[in-house]
Design an enzyme around this catalytic site. Structure first.
Site, PDB file in Angstrom:
ATOM      1  CD  GLU A  76      -8.570  97.974 -25.758  1.00  0.00           C
ATOM      2  OE1 GLU A  76      -9.419  98.353 -26.583  1.00  0.00           O
ATOM      3  OE2 GLU A  76      -7.583  97.284 -26.058  1.00  0.00           O
ATOM      4  CG  ASP A  77      -8.748  97.142 -20.397  1.00  0.00           C
ATOM      5  OD1 ASP A  77      -8.476  96.530 -21.443  1.00  0.00           O
ATOM      6  OD2 ASP A  77      -7.967  97.943 -19.851  1.00  0.00           O
TER       7      ASP A  77
END
Ligand code: MN
Length: 736
Positions: A76-77
């Site tokens: 996600e990051d």
């Protein structure tokens, strides 16, 4: 600050022989990729995955879950993709990380409050492994614990989502401790003012409440000992602020009126008889409040919570609640599914055992099933309990609008269903769709979490084919409605033309008849029809003959006098014009649009092809049937001359194709079929099917069905086949 060694130590304590190396590798991978990133607090980002892993370790989950806790934000990051995760950590962890990433995307998309129910379902629908939910809850718990560094609006949004989605899931999974903490933190961040006011109110009473609790627990201890009833622990607690606030709001009470503001909890050894023994001692000591006794042991709650609850009146009239349960029940109440997980671990030892895994799965499904309530019937629930996957919503699919609104549809739904679910207008004018930014065919099947964008054009209309691509009643009804409306409009139009032509034959001004509303209404009524349009529609459908309508308009005498049939001789003598008009392509011929259009159908006997000379016959109830002018049946139909109408082909749609069967007679030698199909393919014509046979007189008989646009195209196909050496004849076959 938690260190990786703390996490590992915790895991080693409850899971000797666990794959610690996996946890270390996950830690290093996470540290490497989150390097340089900071949390809102200014701490290194790595603190977050470490804390999440630690929460999971404290819940005594397996090392795969703990490792996934460390990796949960990597996709996600950071720039790492799932395939990289797979190459380092294998399919199991990749599946979990993927599930977590998808949930994160959902929550980014869903901004609308009233969607809570659907988002909750969608989250669960996307989960195929219960560990994804447990890791997500740990993730959310740590984020809620550290949200003081975020802006108030963001805090409020995340808290609302926690209250709407994650606290209920924790509750369903029986995870009382996680749920309480999530709720209290959400309350504090979402309604800071009310939280402050209520805290002050409770805190003002706290010394007194705690003194009371102290006296109560002492009394309980003494009374149980006197009566030789064993206990494991006796606790006192003041009601949590969030549940107190909810109760005050819902029941419009004051604090004094709340029965369970304080409560004592007695944990007994693991046998339910001690609970009932304890209860009798309690009721012997204080007066119970009638109607306030609940036996959740005999009848557990949906989330498997078990406990006895009773309210009693203490000294000075102060009411309080007493909860009684065994150690094991207490553990389930606090940790829910995580406690079940532990039992599984106990049973498993270190080896993997499918049977206990199934048992756990069943428990989880039993917990989550009530959230599914809507469309499940018994048969389905049994089916899915058998399946290994945690497919909680086998009948539903959840997709997003680009604005983040969740649309719930049945499985198998297409972008068209989606479009109609948004609004009928959107469905009616739909011209295309994008799923996750990519253009897709309208018949594509939607998947959970798809973002669907519908493209519309104001002038666009539904098409009959759409009925094959939709599964929702709303879409189907709307498309059908549109088609029948359109059919009616076209039939009125057709009826008007037919009546005008007939009037013309009688040398009447067509307008005089059709615009005479009174007369038209009178004739319509004679046919049992309401309005003039209904009469025209009936003519258009071929149910009413225009000639008969004229007869009613003119009356018998006048009709006989003007009847062109009677004046046939004179007509013919007046020259060729009438004949030409009859069989030629007159300016006022009726236009045949498609082949399978509503009011015109292609005759099966001759299957006329675009470009061929055609003629129409008004068939009762079927509208106009279009024949090839040279069809042998046309001669017979000519008997009913007033039902013959001139027709001509409308301009072709570019992609309108028609199948034509050809019979090719050849010399009987090998390779004929291949030669013929090659010849057809060479002129870029599609072959639908082909088969070869030998006739009695030893000729090759090849049947081939080709797809052509019009007569010209067919002529090219026929001539191309004719040039294949060995071909004797090419004939067109009639449709079956
Ligand atoms: Mn996270």
């Amino acid at each position: 600050m938690i260190r990786i060694e703390d996490v590992i130590e915790t895991v080693e304590k409850y899971r000797p022989g666990a794959d610690i190396d996996l946890i270390r590798r996950a830690y290093l991978f996470s540290a490497l990729h989150h390097r340089g990133q900071k949390r809102a607090s200014g701490e290194p980002y790595l603190v977050h995955p470490l804390e999440v892993a630690h929460i999971l370790a404290e819940q005594r989950l397996d090392e795969v879950s703990v490792s996934t806790g460390l990796l949960h934000d990597v996709v996600e990051d950071t720039l790492v993709d799932l395939e990289t995760i797979r190459s380092y950590f294998g399919d199991e962890i990749t599946g979990l990380v993927d599930g977590l990433t998808k949930i994160a995307q959902i929550s980014n998309l869903s901004k609308e409050r009233q969607q809570a129910e659907n988002v909750r379902k969608m989250v669960l629908a996307m989960v195929t492994d219960v560990r994804v939910v447990l890791i997500k809850l740990a993730d959310r718990l740590h984020n809620m614990r550290t949200m003081q560094f975020l802006k108030p609006e963001k805090r409020a949004r995340i808290s609302q989502e926690t209250l709407d989605i994650y606290a209920p899931i924790a509750h369903r999974l029986g995870m009382g401790k996680v749920r309480s903490e999530l709720e209290d933190l959400s309350f504090q961040n979402l309604y800071p003012e009310e939280y402050r006011r209520l805290s002050i109110e409770v805190d003002a009473r706290r010394p007194e409440l705690e003194a009371t609790l102290e006296r109560i627990t002492r009394t309980i201890r003494e009374r149980l000992t006197e009566n030789d009833v064993p206990y494991v622990a006796i606790e006192g607690r003041v009601k949590r602020l969030f549940s107190l606030w909810k109760k005050l709001k819902k029941r419009k009470l004051t604090i004094e009126q709340v029965y369970d503001l304080i409560a004592a909890r007695i944990i007994t050894p693991n046998d339910r008889k001690y609970c009932y023994l304890t209860l009798s001692v309690i009721h012997d000591t204080w007066t119970p409040v009638p109607e306030r006794f609940k036996d959740w042991i005999a009848i557990p709650r949906d989330n498997l919570y078990q406990s006895l609850h009773t309210s009693v009146i203490g000294e000075g009239g102060q009411a309080f609640e007493v909860q009684i349960r065994t150690e094991e029940m207490h553990q389930v109440a606090e940790e829910g599914v995580a406690a079940h997980w532990k039992y599984k671990e106990k049973k498993l030892g270190s080896s993997d055992d499918d049977e206990s895994l199934d048992e756990l799965r069943r428990t989880v499904e039993k917990l989550l099933l009530p959230l599914v309530e809507t469309t499940q019937d018994n048969e389905d629930s049994e089916d899915f309990l058998e399946s290994l996957k945690l497919d909680l919503f086998p009948k539903d699919v959840y997709a997003f609008t680009p604005m983040g609104k969740v649309i719930q549809l049945p499985r198998g739904a297409s972008p068209l269903d989606f479009a109609y679910a948004i609004h009928s207008e959107v469905g009616d004018t739909c011209t295309g769709a994008k799923i996750n930014g990519r253009i897709v065919p309208l018949k594509s099947e939607l998947q959970n979490g798809d973002v669907v964008e519908i493209m519309t054009t104001a002038s666009s209309k539904p098409s009959r084919d759409w009925l094959n691509y939709v599964v929702t009643a709303k879409a189907r009804n709307r498309i059908r409605h549109f088609i029948s409306e359109q059919q009616r409009t076209e039939s009125i139009d057709m009826g008007r033309k037919l009546l005008e032509k007939e009037a013309d034959k009688f040398s009447l001004s067509p307008k005089k008849l059709i615009n005479n509303d009174t007369e038209m209404r009178r004739i319509a009524n004679e046919y049992g029809l309401g309005r003039p349009e209904d009469l025209l529609a009936s003519i258009g459908y071929g149910k009413t003959l225009p000639r008969n309508v004229l007869a009613k308009f003119l009356g018998p005498e006048k009709f006989a006098e003007l009847d062109p049939e009677k004046k046939k001789e004179t007509r013919i003598s007046t020259g060729m014009k009438a004949v030409k008009k009859f069989i030629g392509l007159g300016e006022d011929a009726i236009i045949v649009k498609g082949v399978d259009n509503l009011l015109t159908t292609r005759a099966r006997c001759c299957n006329p092809l675009r470009g061929e000379d055609i003629i129409g016959y008004i068939s009762l109830g079927k509208g106009i049937v279009v024949h090839n002018k040279r069809c042998k049946n046309v001669q017979q139909l000519m008997v009913n001359r007033d039902r013959i109408v001139e027709v001509e082909w409308a301009k072709a749609d570019n992609n309108e194709i028609q199948s034509v069967r050809l019979l090719v007679t050849t010399e009987n030698r090998t390779g004929m079929l291949a030669g013929i199909t090659n010849a057809i393919a060479e002129i870029k014509t599609a072959i639908r099917d082909a088969s070869a046979n030998v006739s009695r007189d030893d000729k090759g008989l090849i049947e081939v069905t080709v797809e052509v646009f019009d007569k010209k195209h067919l002529d090219r196909v026929v001539s191309s086949i004719g040039q294949v050496p060995g071909v004797i004849a090419v004939e067109r076959m009639n449709a079956a």
